[in-house]
Design a protein around this motif. Sequence first.
Motif, short mmCIF file in Angstrom:
data_model
loop_
_atom_site.label_atom_id
_atom_site.label_comp_id
_atom_site.label_asym_id
_atom_site.label_seq_id
_atom_site.Cartn_x
_atom_site.Cartn_y
_atom_site.Cartn_z
N ARG A 58 4.24 22.95 1.65
CA ARG A 58 5.40 22.05 1.61
C ARG A 58 5.27 20.95 2.67
O ARG A 58 5.64 19.81 2.43
N LEU A 59 4.73 21.31 3.82
CA LEU A 59 4.54 20.30 4.87
C LEU A 59 3.48 19.29 4.46
O LEU A 59 3.61 18.10 4.76
N TYR A 60 2.44 19.73 3.77
CA TYR A 60 1.45 18.79 3.25
C TYR A 60 2.09 17.84 2.23
O TYR A 60 1.78 16.66 2.19
N LEU A 61 3.00 18.39 1.44
CA LEU A 61 3.74 17.55 0.49
C LEU A 61 4.58 16.52 1.24
O LEU A 61 4.65 15.36 0.84
N ALA A 62 5.15 16.92 2.36
CA ALA A 62 5.94 15.98 3.18
C ALA A 62 5.07 14.83 3.68
O ALA A 62 5.51 13.67 3.70
N ILE A 63 3.83 15.13 4.06
CA ILE A 63 2.92 14.06 4.50
C ILE A 63 2.69 13.07 3.37
O ILE A 63 2.73 11.85 3.57
N ALA A 67 -2.62 13.59 -3.43
CA ALA A 67 -2.51 14.64 -2.40
C ALA A 67 -1.24 15.45 -2.61
O ALA A 67 -1.24 16.68 -2.45
N GLY A 68 -0.16 14.79 -3.00
CA GLY A 68 1.10 15.49 -3.29
C GLY A 68 0.94 16.43 -4.48
O GLY A 68 1.45 17.57 -4.46
N GLU A 69 0.25 15.98 -5.51
CA GLU A 69 0.02 16.83 -6.68
C GLU A 69 -0.81 18.05 -6.30
O GLU A 69 -0.54 19.16 -6.77
#
Length: 118
Positions: A49-54, A25-27
């Motif tokens: 960026r917020l999705y990356l934070a999750i 998911a981060g990728e």
Amino acid sequence: MSWLSTLGGACSALGDYDTQFAKRAGEISVKQMEIALRLGDPFVMSRCRLYLAISMIQQRRFKGASAIVRYEYHNAHTLPKEARDHRLIKMCHGIWTKLRHERRLHRLSTKINSSRTV
């Protein structure tokens, strides 16, 4: 972008149970950021960026996730009130709540596991 968003959401949902999905998911979030950068849409970029934070929260990378959420929340509030994306601010609140909850669970789990080995 919508295909990546759907795939990212599915991986993120599974990331709560398996860190390999959280990493994926981060990728996907990084790929979405690249697209948002090309589109020149700062609000989409912030959401990515917020999705990356999750994803980082799911991987127990709490400091990095915290820095992202703080940065995005601060950025959202630097805009005039009429130009703010209130969905983005609500996302920050929700992710911050998830961060605090997961950090608390992790600390409790660590404390319990260390007391078992003593």
